[in-house]
Design an enzyme around this catalytic site. Structure first.
Site, PDB file in Angstrom:
ATOM      1  N   ASP A  90       0.880  -1.166   0.000  1.00 16.78           N
ATOM      2  CA  ASP A  90       0.000   0.000   0.000  1.00 16.78           C
ATOM      3  C   ASP A  90       0.920   1.219   0.000  1.00 16.78           C
ATOM      4  OD1 ASP A  90      -1.656   2.126   0.539  1.00 16.78           O
ATOM      5  OD2 ASP A  90      -2.375   1.381   2.473  1.00 16.78           O
ATOM      6  N   LYS A 129       2.769  11.181  -3.372  1.00 11.19           N
ATOM      7  CA  LYS A 129       1.758  10.456  -4.152  1.00 11.19           C
ATOM      8  C   LYS A 129       0.805  11.416  -4.881  1.00 11.19           C
ATOM      9  CE  LYS A 129      -1.740   6.846  -3.490  1.00 11.19           C
ATOM     10  NZ  LYS A 129      -2.253   5.895  -2.483  1.00 11.19           N
ATOM     11  N   GLU A 137      -7.183   0.352  -4.625  1.00  6.78           N
ATOM     12  CA  GLU A 137      -7.224   0.256  -3.163  1.00  6.78           C
ATOM     13  C   GLU A 137      -8.566  -0.276  -2.651  1.00  6.78           C
ATOM     14  OE1 GLU A 137      -6.002   4.190  -2.003  1.00  6.78           O
ATOM     15  OE2 GLU A 137      -3.984   3.866  -2.787  1.00  6.78           O
ATOM     16  N   ASP A 140     -12.858   5.695   2.214  1.00  3.44           N
ATOM     17  CA  ASP A 140     -11.438   5.765   2.574  1.00  3.44           C
ATOM     18  C   ASP A 140     -11.051   7.185   2.976  1.00  3.44           C
ATOM     19  OD1 ASP A 140      -8.674   5.856   2.695  1.00  3.44           O
ATOM     20  OD2 ASP A 140      -8.344   4.660   0.889  1.00  3.44           O
TER      21      ASP A 140
HETATM   22  P1  ADP Z   1      -2.990   7.460   3.798  1.00  2.00           P
HETATM   23  O1  ADP Z   1      -3.885   6.436   3.201  1.00  2.00           O
HETATM   24  O2  ADP Z   1      -3.332   8.862   3.372  1.00  2.00           O
HETATM   25  O3  ADP Z   1      -1.540   7.163   3.633  1.00  2.00           O
HETATM   26  P2  ADP Z   1      -3.629   6.495   6.510  1.00  2.00           P
HETATM   27  O4  ADP Z   1      -4.723   5.594   6.135  1.00  2.00           O
HETATM   28  O5  ADP Z   1      -2.402   5.894   7.090  1.00  2.00           O
HETATM   29  O6  ADP Z   1      -3.251   7.526   5.376  1.00  2.00           O
HETATM   30  O7  ADP Z   1      -4.254   7.536   7.572  1.00  2.00           O
HETATM   31  C1  ADP Z   1      -3.485   8.495   8.205  1.00  2.00           C
HETATM   32  C2  ADP Z   1      -4.396   9.380   9.036  1.00  2.00           C
HETATM   33  O8  ADP Z   1      -5.068   8.582  10.025  1.00  2.00           O
HETATM   34  C3  ADP Z   1      -3.654  10.460   9.786  1.00  2.00           C
HETATM   35  O9  ADP Z   1      -4.338  11.702   9.645  1.00  2.00           O
HETATM   36  C4  ADP Z   1      -3.716   9.987  11.222  1.00  2.00           C
HETATM   37  O10 ADP Z   1      -3.687  11.067  12.155  1.00  2.00           O
HETATM   38  C5  ADP Z   1      -5.062   9.289  11.246  1.00  2.00           C
HETATM   39  N1  ADP Z   1      -5.177   8.345  12.381  1.00  2.00           N
HETATM   40  C6  ADP Z   1      -4.339   7.344  12.705  1.00  2.00           C
HETATM   41  N2  ADP Z   1      -4.754   6.719  13.828  1.00  2.00           N
HETATM   42  C7  ADP Z   1      -5.894   7.357  14.228  1.00  2.00           C
HETATM   43  C8  ADP Z   1      -6.795   7.202  15.338  1.00  2.00           C
HETATM   44  N3  ADP Z   1      -6.584   6.270  16.270  1.00  2.00           N
HETATM   45  N4  ADP Z   1      -7.858   8.033  15.421  1.00  2.00           N
HETATM   46  C9  ADP Z   1      -8.058   8.984  14.470  1.00  2.00           C
HETATM   47  N5  ADP Z   1      -7.248   9.195  13.438  1.00  2.00           N
HETATM   48  C10 ADP Z   1      -6.172   8.400  13.301  1.00  2.00           C
HETATM   49 MG    MG Z   2      -4.539   4.890   2.131  1.00  2.00          MG
END
Ligand code: ADP
Ligand code: MG
Length: 619
Positions: A23, A86, A186, A210
């Site tokens: 991912d 990205k 995804e 998402d």
């Molecule tokens: P991406 O797909 O954009 O790479 P992710 O799916 O890893 O991102 O999501 C990252 C986001 O999720 C960040 O904004 C992070 O602060 C938020 N996040 C991670 N854990 C939590 C949580 N426990 N509660 C709320 N938000 C969260």
């Molecule tokens: Mg993602």
């Protein structure tokens, strides 16, 4: 049509080698595999954690640091720390113009359709190279944890990624030394992780919501006979968990009556506030109150206030869901399953709102920030042929594409695409008044067509004479179930059209295919370097051409000194072109662009005002 696995070390055909699922996220990236218990599992390279922040830092020597170590430099050295790459992958400057302020590093604006580049120090990086750094890190982690070479991968992309963004993702994989077996959507991967689509008799409609760090998307999928189809997508590429953090920071600034002018000066404090806000947000996913301090600043937040702060953003995502339903001509009641993806869906308020909107509780048992990688690992396992219960579809063994400027291969149908399939792309002319366009069709994985297999060639004749860049030539590839490829070229303004049929597999043995695949991996690095030089050169040459034409046509709007200085810049660019040095060419091109930009605006203003003058107002 065949599916071939090769051992890159020995060059022999091999079945057991591991294929990982990746991912490659905007905020975080991760890599997963199918463990010996046949369960998908995210690779945790001892102590380093599951998520690799998608951040690349370049130190003074130009060495890249990736992940958590790089993230620290977002505060201390933002100009050399690249995040959210990205968003730039497969994009031209035009696509991202207007968002430059979201990036702390320099994005090169060469005012044309070519792909963006990022300037770090004196070097220019493409988003492909930067993404490759992240992929290299994931590959290394996987190899370290699994104690085996990892050469093959499935990489996921958002469903809304266009052809150019998908191709860029493939190229990044290649540059990282990975044989990218497939690019998977995804939402499809996330559905697979929940077992949706694995039963060939299943027929379902799925909504995948998402919400990541900086982007939001919703996809409506239908599965039939194990085949996923994207019915619609919607979203906002500038909305995500980061916005929640920002709302919290604003709230604290107001509560503590902090002076905006002071804050503007103190980027360290702003950054600390942002990090604290993210901490608070995460804490509030499992508790009702957050109460901490930074120095004498009170960072207090209760769950109810937090929900009020983010409500408008969440409402925006639901609007997108509504639009996606409309576009797929479905109602919420017709959706069979809802899947949550992205770290931000851990926020209970988000979950509750999504549940209410769709009228059903969404799948949330799998960690939302891991679910895509886990599904990618399942897809990899299917491709490896390890799941006898799943039908493998016929795929193209080698990529099909055409020759573009400088002898480069432009892939139109990538290798391992399911057949039948069709794909197309738009091209234009590079010379004023060009009336013919030669279309050469090639097969293979190398970046230069001369290393690939030529299948056919034809001329699209009778393009009406127009300035370079104006004609719009659509080239479409249609590969039918019998393996016959129809290539069609059509100039959209005039309707001029030409078409041929080819059988790409004609005279192609398994040995040839195998050799071509091995060559593409062993030459990946030098191929990409050559490609980048050729692209830089084409751009440089194009710029010289346009600048010289400009002086010829509009010299009267410029002073003698301006004309002379433009000439000096053109000369410098020509010298760089002669030296064939990529960074040097890009640097000189950038300088010429910067220098002449105001002239173009001046001419444009004159053109606009004379157009206004000429406009009749009697009506
Ligand atoms: P991406 O797909 O954009 O790479 P992710 O799916 O890893 O991102 O999501 C990252 C986001 O999720 C960040 O904004 C992070 O602060 C938020 N996040 C991670 N854990 C939590 C949580 N426990 N509660 C709320 N938000 C969260
Ligand atoms: Mg993602």
């Amino acid at each position: 049509m065949a599916k071939i696995s090769i051992n890159l070390a020995t060059g022999s055909l091999q079945q057991e080698e591991i294929i990982v699922g990746i991912d490659l996220g905007t905020t975080n990236s991760l890599v997963a595999f199918i463990n010996p218990d046949k369960k998908p599992q995210v690779i945790n390279d001892t102590g380093k954690g599951l998520l690799v922040p998608s951040v690349v830092y370049f130190n003074a020597k130009g060495d890249a640091l990736v992940g958590n170590e790089a993230k620290e430099f977002l505060i201390t050295d933002p100009a050399n720390t690249i995040f959210s790459v990205k968003r730039l992958l497969g994009r031209s400057y035009k696509d991202v113009a207007g968002h430059q302020d979201t990036f702390s590093y320099k994005i090169i604006d060469d005012e044309n359709d070519s792909l963006v580049k990022i300037k770090v120090g004196d070097k220019f990086y493409t988003p492909i190279e930067l993404s490759a750094e992240i992929l290299k890190e994931l590959k290394a982690r996987a190899e370290h944890a699994l104690k085996t070479p990892v050469n093959r991968a499935v990489i996921t992309v958002p469903a809304y990624f266009n052809d150019s963004q998908r191709q860029a993702t493939r190229d990044a994989g290649k540059l990282a030394g990975l044989d990218v077996l497939r690019i998977v959507n995804e939402p499809t991967a996330a559905s697979l992780a929940y077992g949706l689509g694995l039963d060939p008799n299943q027929q379902k409609t799925i909504a995948v919501y998402d919400l990541g760090g900086g982007t939001f998307d919703v996809s409506i999928l239908s599965i039939q006979n194990g085949i996923f189809e994207v019915l619609s997508t919607n979203g906002n590429t500038f909305l995500g968990g980061d916005d929640f953090d920002r709302s919290i920071v604003h709230y604290w600034i107001e509560k503590n009556k902090l002076d905006a002018a002071v804050l503007a000066q103190d980027s360290g404090l702003m950054q600390s506030l942002r990090l604290k806000a993210e901490e608070a947000k995460k804490a509030l996913s499992s508790q009702n109150l957050f109460n901490e301090q930074i120095g004498d600043i009170w960072c207090t937040l209760d769950k109810q206030t937090f929900e009020q702060l983010i409500a408008p953003k969440v409402a925006e995502t639901l609007n997108s869901c509504k639009q996606a339903l409309t576009d797929s001509k479905l109602t919420a009641a017709e959706i069979d399953e809802v899947v949550l993806v992205g770290g931000s869906t851990r926020t209970p308020y988000v979950k509750a709102q999504v549940a209410e909107f769709f009228g059903r509780y969404p799948h949330d048992q799998i960690n939302p920030d891991e679910v895509v990688a886990l599904g990618a690992a399942i897809q990899a396992d299917i491709l490896a042929g390890n799941r006898s219960d799943i039908l493998l579809l016929d795929v193209t063994p080698l990529s099909l594409g055409i020759e573009t400027m400088g002898g480069l291969m432009d892939v139109i149908i990538p290798r391992n695409a399911k057949v039948p399939t069709k794909a197309g792309r738009q091209y234009t002319t590079s010379i004023d008044g060009q009336v013919n366009m030669k279309i050469s069709v090639f097969q293979g994985e190398r970046d230069l067509v001369q290393e690939n297999r030529k299948l056919a060639e034809f001329d699209l004749k009778g393009i009406p004479a127009m300035p370079a860049g104006l004609p719009k030539v659509d080239i479409n590839f249609m590969l039918n179930a019998d393996g016959i490829l129809t290539v069609q070229a059509i100039e959209l303004r005039s309707g001029v059209k030409q078409e041929i049929d080819i059988t790409p597999s004609y005279g192609l043995t398994d040995d040839t295919v195998e050799k071509m695949l091995i060559d593409s991996i062993t030459h990946a690095k030098s191929d990409v370097e050559q490609r980048m030089l050729i692209e830089a050169r084409s751009e440089g040459e194009q710029l010289v051409y346009t600048a010289e034409r400009f002086i010829e046509k509009h010299g009267s709007f410029l002073t003698a000194a301006e004309i002379a200085d433009t000439g000096t810049h053109i000369k410098a660019l020509k010298a760089a072109l002669a030296k064939a040095e990529k960074d040097e060419i890009l640097k000189k091109a950038d300088e010429l662009n910067e220098f002449t930009r105001p002239f173009a605006e001046r001419v444009m203003d004159v053109a606009v005002s004379s157009a206004m003058k000429g406009k009749s107002i009697d009506k």
